[in-house]
Design an enzyme around this catalytic site. Structure first.
Site, PDB file in Angstrom:
ATOM      1  CE1 TYR A 297      -4.430   1.266   0.582  1.00 12.65           C
ATOM      2  CE2 TYR A 297      -3.115   3.074   1.438  1.00 12.65           C
ATOM      3  CZ  TYR A 297      -4.316   2.585   0.969  1.00 12.65           C
ATOM      4  OH  TYR A 297      -5.413   3.406   0.890  1.00 12.65           O
ATOM      5  CE1 TYR A 341      -5.498   5.935  -1.538  1.00  9.82           C
ATOM      6  CE2 TYR A 341      -7.404   7.320  -1.977  1.00  9.82           C
ATOM      7  CZ  TYR A 341      -6.597   6.642  -1.090  1.00  9.82           C
ATOM      8  OH  TYR A 341      -6.888   6.659   0.254  1.00  9.82           O
TER       9      TYR A 341
END
Length: 388
Positions: A297, A341
């Site tokens: 991430y 994203y």
């Protein structure tokens, strides 16, 4: 407290389908439309129909209720529905929830989804502008009056301390940005397709919240992503080779807050990621050397380095050199800095592609993939593997 023994989930569930919308800066349609498009695409990828679905999982932050998505997508009765909190920290936990449901027999086909207009609608990068009274909001009350208003400013506090303790410069963060953008340049689905960057580009980008520059921060995206989870047995009969859930975990550290855990003993690590790492290694029986590809991430580059250190790929303060060496393929889709994203859900899809052998940046013989979710918050992780 950590697990004393491996849990019983590993190997009992698999990701059988993945689907997404295009990734854009202005989708021109509702978040519900994005969610339904992604769900249908994931079902089609698996070779399943809406009527096969009996479970849905999403984020507490998603605006699309499970029953509304079910109705709009043509899904019938649901025997399982669930939501996971803490923003991007929920990504891998949605698959964990789905895997638990199918392993326990309370559902057979569960779709995990996330959809938002995060660029053209609510932009998380704009910071906290209004919040309903809550215990969670009270924690932010100790930070906001002093100018820590945005996620970048919260992460900058830890990043500055990391550099100071280990005697490093912001260039170490640039290795993550350059790696992500190199992979994104080869990915037609990535917003930054065809646009690699150099360390010099990173160093020349403007400050956002020192020591974070623009190229240390993930982009803002409109789009949706969904994944289909079912039993490992059923997945073997579907359209693609299954990505088996070898281990799944959630983790929150001591003195945990949501992005503002500044009152711990130190700021140079991610204890919540350490909780996840210990569970994943214990249940899967794997170690860092066994991982073929990692999807980490990357909302902000410093936390990628800290994740590598928490998982034991390298020692404290060594994450930048580890990424620069290129020994482990990381974020082969381009990550959230380069592709899109989507609160980490697109990273799960990339891990599945790697195990299928269909990634645009394919790692030869990839059989074990590590996936992580949002950091700085209570988080989650997965180890996915080929069906052997």
């Amino acid at each position: 407290m950590s697990l004393l023994r491996p849990d019983g989930l590993g190997g009992r569930a698999a990701v059988a389908g993945i689907g997404a919308t295009e990734f854009s800066k202005d989708s021109g349609r509702s978040e519900l439309s994005l969610a339904v498009e992604a769900v249908r695409a994931a079902l089609d990828d698996a070779g399943l129909a809406p009527g096969d679905v009996d479970g849905l999982v999403t984020f507490t932050m998603d605006t699309n209720p499970e029953i509304t998505v079910a109705q709009a997508a043509g899904i019938g009765e649901l025997t399982f529905f669930s939501r996971v909190h803490y923003g991007g920290g929920a990504a891998c936990a949605t698959v964990q929830q789905a895997a638990l449901a199918v392993a326990a027999g309370v559902a057979e086909v569960v779709v995990c989804y996330r959809a938002f207009n995060e660029r053209s609608g609510r932009r998380f990068g704009s910071g906290v502008q209004r919040r309903e009274p809550s215990a969670e909001g009270a924690a932010l009350g100790w930070q906001l009056p002093f100018g820590l208003l945005t996620p970048a400013s919260w992460v900058a506090m830890a990043a500055q301390r990391y550099l100071h303790v280990y005697g490093l410069t912001p260039e170490v963060f640039g290795h993550v940005a350059v790696t992500d953008r190199r992979y994104a340049a080869n990915n037609p689905a990535a917003y930054f397709h065809g646009k690699p960057i150099t360390l010099a580009d990173h160093a020349a980008s403007r400050w956002i919240a020192e020591p974070l520059r623009l190229l240390d921060c993930c982009q803002e995206t409109d789009g949706g992503q969904a994944v289909v989870v079912t039993t490992a047995e059923r997945a073997r009969d579907l359209r693609h080779p299954p990505a088996v859930v070898l281990a799944a975990a959630q983790g929150a550290g001591r003195r945990q807050e949501a992005m503002t855990s500044f009152y711990r003993d130190g700021l140079t690590g991610l204890p919540e990621t350490g909780v996840v790492a210990r569970q994943l290694w214990q249940t899967s029986g794997l170690r860092p050397a066994d991982v073929d590809v990692a999807v980490l991430y990357d909302h902000f580059t410093p936390f990628v380095l800290m994740q590598l250190e928490e998982f034991g790929f390298c020692g404290p303060g060594e994450g930048g050199d580890f990424v620069a060496a290129g020994a482990l393929p990381i974020n082969t889709h381009g990550g959230q800095l380069g592709e899109a994203y989507l609160h980490g859900m697109n990273g799960i899809a990339e891990a599945v592609r790697q195990l299928r052998g269909t990634s645009v940046n394919q790692v030869p013989g990839a059989a074990r993939a590590l996936v992580t979710a949002g950091t700085g918050v209570p988080t989650s992780g997965l180890v996915l593997g080929t069906d052997t």
